[in-house]
Scaffold this motif. Structure first.
Motif, PDB file in Angstrom:
ATOM      1  N   PHE A 343       0.834  -1.209   0.000  1.00  0.00           N
ATOM      2  CA  PHE A 343       0.000   0.000   0.000  1.00  0.00           C
ATOM      3  C   PHE A 343       0.870   1.260   0.000  1.00  0.00           C
ATOM      4  O   PHE A 343       0.506   2.263  -0.632  1.00  0.00           O
ATOM      5  N   HIS A 344       2.009   1.215   0.683  1.00  0.00           N
ATOM      6  CA  HIS A 344       2.930   2.353   0.625  1.00  0.00           C
ATOM      7  C   HIS A 344       3.394   2.593  -0.805  1.00  0.00           C
ATOM      8  O   HIS A 344       3.409   3.740  -1.281  1.00  0.00           O
ATOM      9  N   GLU A 345       3.791   1.526  -1.483  1.00  0.00           N
ATOM     10  CA  GLU A 345       4.249   1.658  -2.867  1.00  0.00           C
ATOM     11  C   GLU A 345       3.122   2.114  -3.786  1.00  0.00           C
ATOM     12  O   GLU A 345       3.341   2.905  -4.721  1.00  0.00           O
ATOM     13  N   LEU A 346       1.904   1.634  -3.516  1.00  0.00           N
ATOM     14  CA  LEU A 346       0.758   2.027  -4.340  1.00  0.00           C
ATOM     15  C   LEU A 346       0.479   3.519  -4.199  1.00  0.00           C
ATOM     16  O   LEU A 346       0.277   4.226  -5.215  1.00  0.00           O
ATOM     17  N   PHE A 347       0.482   4.020  -2.962  1.00  0.00           N
ATOM     18  CA  PHE A 347       0.229   5.455  -2.743  1.00  0.00           C
ATOM     19  C   PHE A 347       1.352   6.312  -3.337  1.00  0.00           C
ATOM     20  O   PHE A 347       1.094   7.374  -3.925  1.00  0.00           O
ATOM     21  N   THR A 348       2.593   5.853  -3.191  1.00  0.00           N
ATOM     22  CA  THR A 348       3.716   6.608  -3.744  1.00  0.00           C
ATOM     23  C   THR A 348       3.639   6.671  -5.261  1.00  0.00           C
ATOM     24  O   THR A 348       3.888   7.726  -5.871  1.00  0.00           O
ATOM     25  N   THR A 349       3.272   5.562  -5.888  1.00  0.00           N
ATOM     26  CA  THR A 349       3.129   5.535  -7.343  1.00  0.00           C
ATOM     27  C   THR A 349       2.046   6.497  -7.801  1.00  0.00           C
ATOM     28  O   THR A 349       2.217   7.248  -8.774  1.00  0.00           O
ATOM     29  N   ALA A 350       0.921   6.492  -7.093  1.00  0.00           N
ATOM     30  CA  ALA A 350      -0.172   7.403  -7.455  1.00  0.00           C
ATOM     31  C   ALA A 350       0.260   8.863  -7.325  1.00  0.00           C
ATOM     32  O   ALA A 350      -0.063   9.697  -8.181  1.00  0.00           O
ATOM     33  N   ASP A 351       1.015   9.171  -6.251  1.00  0.00           N
ATOM     34  CA  ASP A 351       1.497  10.547  -6.079  1.00  0.00           C
ATOM     35  C   ASP A 351       2.424  10.953  -7.223  1.00  0.00           C
ATOM     36  O   ASP A 351       2.338  12.076  -7.749  1.00  0.00           O
ATOM     37  N   LEU A 352       3.309  10.053  -7.632  1.00  0.00           N
ATOM     38  CA  LEU A 352       4.249  10.376  -8.710  1.00  0.00           C
ATOM     39  C   LEU A 352       3.525  10.550 -10.045  1.00  0.00           C
ATOM     40  O   LEU A 352       3.864  11.424 -10.846  1.00  0.00           O
ATOM     41  N   ASN A 354       0.680  11.699 -10.507  1.00  0.00           N
ATOM     42  CA  ASN A 354      -0.043  12.976 -10.501  1.00  0.00           C
ATOM     43  C   ASN A 354       0.888  14.189 -10.532  1.00  0.00           C
ATOM     44  O   ASN A 354       0.413  15.320 -10.571  1.00  0.00           O
ATOM     45  N   ASP A 355       2.185  13.934 -10.474  1.00  0.00           N
ATOM     46  CA  ASP A 355       3.171  15.019 -10.475  1.00  0.00           C
ATOM     47  C   ASP A 355       3.650  15.237 -11.903  1.00  0.00           C
ATOM     48  O   ASP A 355       4.354  14.392 -12.468  1.00  0.00           O
ATOM     49  N   GLU A 356       3.284  16.359 -12.490  1.00  0.00           N
ATOM     50  CA  GLU A 356       3.654  16.628 -13.876  1.00  0.00           C
ATOM     51  C   GLU A 356       5.154  16.864 -14.037  1.00  0.00           C
ATOM     52  O   GLU A 356       5.687  16.732 -15.146  1.00  0.00           O
ATOM     53  N   MET A 357       5.861  17.199 -12.963  1.00  0.00           N
ATOM     54  CA  MET A 357       7.281  17.516 -13.050  1.00  0.00           C
ATOM     55  C   MET A 357       8.160  16.336 -12.621  1.00  0.00           C
ATOM     56  O   MET A 357       9.355  16.501 -12.444  1.00  0.00           O
ATOM     57  N   VAL A 358       7.581  15.169 -12.460  1.00  0.00           N
ATOM     58  CA  VAL A 358       8.340  14.040 -11.954  1.00  0.00           C
ATOM     59  C   VAL A 358       9.417  13.621 -12.956  1.00  0.00           C
ATOM     60  O   VAL A 358       9.228  13.676 -14.177  1.00  0.00           O
ATOM     61  N   ASP A 359      10.547  13.194 -12.427  1.00  0.00           N
ATOM     62  CA  ASP A 359      11.639  12.666 -13.254  1.00  0.00           C
ATOM     63  C   ASP A 359      11.202  11.302 -13.803  1.00  0.00           C
ATOM     64  O   ASP A 359      10.861  10.397 -13.024  1.00  0.00           O
ATOM     65  N   PRO A 360      11.185  11.103 -15.123  1.00  0.00           N
ATOM     66  CA  PRO A 360      10.741   9.817 -15.693  1.00  0.00           C
ATOM     67  C   PRO A 360      11.502   8.620 -15.133  1.00  0.00           C
ATOM     68  O   PRO A 360      10.925   7.554 -14.924  1.00  0.00           O
ATOM     69  N   TYR A 361      12.795   8.799 -14.883  1.00  0.00           N
ATOM     70  CA  TYR A 361      13.584   7.697 -14.348  1.00  0.00           C
ATOM     71  C   TYR A 361      13.078   7.296 -12.963  1.00  0.00           C
ATOM     72  O   TYR A 361      12.939   6.100 -12.655  1.00  0.00           O
ATOM     73  N   LEU A 362      12.789   8.285 -12.118  1.00  0.00           N
ATOM     74  CA  LEU A 362      12.250   7.993 -10.783  1.00  0.00           C
ATOM     75  C   LEU A 362      10.885   7.326 -10.881  1.00  0.00           C
ATOM     76  O   LEU A 362      10.558   6.434 -10.088  1.00  0.00           O
ATOM     77  N   ALA A 363      10.075   7.754 -11.868  1.00  0.00           N
ATOM     78  CA  ALA A 363       8.756   7.151 -12.059  1.00  0.00           C
ATOM     79  C   ALA A 363       8.884   5.678 -12.438  1.00  0.00           C
ATOM     80  O   ALA A 363       8.152   4.822 -11.927  1.00  0.00           O
ATOM     81  N   VAL A 364       9.837   5.360 -13.323  1.00  0.00           N
ATOM     82  CA  VAL A 364      10.038   3.960 -13.735  1.00  0.00           C
ATOM     83  C   VAL A 364      10.521   3.130 -12.554  1.00  0.00           C
ATOM     84  O   VAL A 364      10.074   1.986 -12.342  1.00  0.00           O
ATOM     85  N   LEU A 365      11.443   3.683 -11.750  1.00  0.00           N
ATOM     86  CA  LEU A 365      11.910   2.981 -10.557  1.00  0.00           C
ATOM     87  C   LEU A 365      10.746   2.671  -9.606  1.00  0.00           C
ATOM     88  O   LEU A 365      10.669   1.578  -9.034  1.00  0.00           O
ATOM     89  N   GLN A 366       9.838   3.635  -9.457  1.00  0.00           N
ATOM     90  CA  GLN A 366       8.713   3.443  -8.559  1.00  0.00           C
ATOM     91  C   GLN A 366       7.764   2.372  -9.091  1.00  0.00           C
ATOM     92  O   GLN A 366       7.258   1.542  -8.337  1.00  0.00           O
ATOM     93  N   VAL A 367       7.518   2.384 -10.395  1.00  0.00           N
ATOM     94  CA  VAL A 367       6.658   1.363 -10.986  1.00  0.00           C
ATOM     95  C   VAL A 367       7.279  -0.023 -10.801  1.00  0.00           C
ATOM     96  O   VAL A 367       6.584  -1.007 -10.539  1.00  0.00           O
ATOM     97  N   GLU A 368       8.596  -0.105 -10.924  1.00  0.00           N
ATOM     98  CA  GLU A 368       9.288  -1.369 -10.675  1.00  0.00           C
ATOM     99  C   GLU A 368       9.029  -1.859  -9.246  1.00  0.00           C
ATOM    100  O   GLU A 368       8.781  -3.053  -9.022  1.00  0.00           O
ATOM    101  N   SER A 369       9.106  -0.954  -8.292  1.00  0.00           N
ATOM    102  CA  SER A 369       8.861  -1.327  -6.892  1.00  0.00           C
ATOM    103  C   SER A 369       7.443  -1.837  -6.707  1.00  0.00           C
ATOM    104  O   SER A 369       7.206  -2.822  -5.992  1.00  0.00           O
ATOM    105  N   LEU A 370       6.489  -1.169  -7.358  1.00  0.00           N
ATOM    106  CA  LEU A 370       5.100  -1.591  -7.243  1.00  0.00           C
ATOM    107  C   LEU A 370       4.895  -2.965  -7.881  1.00  0.00           C
ATOM    108  O   LEU A 370       4.167  -3.810  -7.326  1.00  0.00           O
TER     109      LEU A 370
END
Length: 519
Positions: A343-352, A354-370
């Motif tokens: 659930f922590h990873e799910l909420f973090t992924t949703a937050d990222l 929704n962030d238009e300025m998020v670093d794509p690399y960080l977004a991919v890392l987060q999706v990997e964690s999820l």
């Protein structure tokens, strides 16, 4: 000419309609006064009828009480004596510490945590010390059922015969509850308070910018101007803290289950199959007796048939609930073992996302964690993913689905629905099993791909959306191995040969069987 020629001959005399030029306000309402008197009288009559009806109900109640007292007066004398004796025992058991804490609460309006726990312990001590015996509970249940039987006119012998068992269950349950409450100590409360410190996110004003366009008369041109405004964001719950709090509470509950396993098993032992079957059989008779007097014969036949179908299907319902119970325990173990990380990873992924300025690399890392967390969840969920288990779970919903579909007119008889259900339940189970197999394989392959390394650190010439599409293609290629292709082909065959070929679906989707077979 008068405005109403037909009434020109009428001469209004002084006092007509109760209005007199020579009289004051006390003379105005002579004409309408009788109507007001009639309204008052009718309201008084209505109130009197209501009062008479209430008195009649009270008289019937008193007659019932008198009849009960005449049938077994000693029962009520004993019960009243037990109640008075219990009140006296509670009063005698009150400690001075308890009285002092209550005085402190009254004087100050609050207690410190330490004082609250002292008060809790004292109350638990009083209740445990004065807890009535199982025999007292049985006497109370017997009296209650006797009163209900006398007042309702229904035979409640089947409940009366369970008074002893219900009394034992009540006594053991209250004892267990008091023990659990007594175990709550200052450290437990402080742990919960520490976790919950940032549970509520306070409301705040959110500032935002927007543009307006207007014609500037001086510059003689359109001007775009940026303005700032704000709006209030209400208090909200911090989802991360909520998960941490749930981990603590569920873990505490599991500890209680372990510590009091013997007491819980003793309570559960009363709910054996024989007890349940006999109770349900008697309860069905009682409910049908009530229904027969409350609804029309046609409605009674329909509802009675539904009850019979539900009783006949109880083995399927119990089997389905058993699967849910085992799965629920496994999910609790997984939730505690991972400390709610999914659930922590799910909420973090949703937050990222929704962030238009998020670093794509960080977004991919987060999706990997999820994806990694989903893989651990699949291991729990799909442990019960075989077709036979799935069909057993679906069968537990047979009767509710039957009622719902018959209400819509899809089926006219229970037999018609049974033919349909038996025809499609196996196919649906097979489809769900196939979906679970493919989804589990897809997640496992995605988890093994190391997407971030592939997209950003492998020297790929593909970038951005093209790189993402390349990853998807690699994942699909790895997922659809020969065995998965066979599973997928089997699912397609099941849809066309078993589901859509059913007469009901042919009619719903306006399909022709020959055309369907040719697909």
């Amino acid at each position: 000419m008068p405005p109403f020629p037909a009434m020109a001959h009428l001469k209004l005399q002084p006092g007509f309609l109760g209005v007199s030029p020579c009289c004051g306000d006390s003379q105005k309402n002579y004409f309408v006064a009788p109507f007001y008197d009639a309204i008052d009288a009718s309201e008084e009559a209505y109130g009197a009828r209501e009062q008479l009806g209430s008195i009649e109900q009270q008289l019937l109640m008193l007659d019932s009480v008198e009849e009960m007292l005449g049938d077994d007066p000693q029962m009520f004398v004993d019960m009243l004596g037990d109640v008075l004796e219990y009140v006296s025992l509670v009063y005698d058991t009150l400690t001075q510490d308890l009285v002092d804490q209550i005085d402190t609460l009254i004087l100050n309006g609050y207690l410190t945590l330490e004082e609250s726990l002292i008060l809790k312990d004292e109350i638990v001590y009083v209740l445990q010390t004065t807890l009535p015996t199982p025999e007292d509970f049985e006497a109370l249940y017997t009296t209650m059922f006797f009163v209900a039987e006398s007042m309702s006119g229904f035979d409640l012998q089947f409940i009366q015969s369970r008074a002893g068992d219900l009394a034992d269950i009540e006594h053991m349950t209250l004892n267990l509850l008091l023990d659990v409450i007594g175990d709550v100590d200052q450290a437990t409360i402080e742990d919960i308070m520490l976790i919950s410190e940032d549970l509520i996110i306070p409301g705040y004003f959110e500032t935002y910018e927007y543009e307006i366009e207007y014609w500037d008369e001086f510059l003689q041109e359109w001007v775009i101007e940026t303005q700032t405004d704000e709006y209030w964001v209400d208090d909200s719950v911090n989802p991360y803290t909520l998960v941490d709090l749930m981990v603590y509470i569920v873990g505490y509950a599991e500890t209680v289950k372990t510590d009091y396993a013997t007491e819980i098993a003793a309570i559960e032992s009363y709910y054996d199959v024989a007890f349940g079957d006999l109770f349900i059989a008697d309860l069905v008779v009682f409910v049908k007796t009530l229904l027969q007097q409350a609804v029309s014969p046609e409605e009674f036949m329909m509802i009675s048939g539904m009850i019979d179908e539900l009783v006949l299907d109880l083995p399927n319902i119990e089997a389905g609930l058993a699967v849910f119970g085992t799965l629920g325990n496994d999910l609790i173990d997984w939730f505690l073992l991972t400390e709610g990380s999914f659930f922590h990873e799910l909420f973090t992924t949703a937050d990222l996302m929704n962030d238009e300025m998020v670093d794509p690399y960080l977004a991919v890392l987060q999706v990997e964690s999820l994806i990694a967390e989903i893989a651990t969840l699949n291991d729990v969920l799909f442990a019960y993913g075989d077709a036979a288990t799935i069909e057993g779970v679906l069968s537990a919903f047979r009767v509710p689905i039957m009622f719902a579909t018959m209400q819509t007119g899809m089926f006219q008889t229970y037999a018609d629905f049974d033919l349909f259900f038996d025809d499609v339940v196996g196919a649906l189970s097979s489809l769900i099993e196939g979906f679970a197999t493919i989804e589990s394989k897809a997640v496992a392959e995605a988890d093994a791909l190391a997407v971030s390394e592939l997209m950003y650190n492998s020297g790929w010439v593909l970038q951005g959306e093209e790189a993402l599409m390349g990853v998807v293609l690699l994942g699909l290629d790895a997922t659809f191995s020969e065995d998965i292709e066979l599973v997928f082909e089997g699912m397609v065959s099941t849809i066309f040969d078993d589901l859509l070929a059913n007469d009901l679906f042919l009619m719903m989707f306006e399909l022709d069987l020959l055309s369907l077979q040719a697909m």
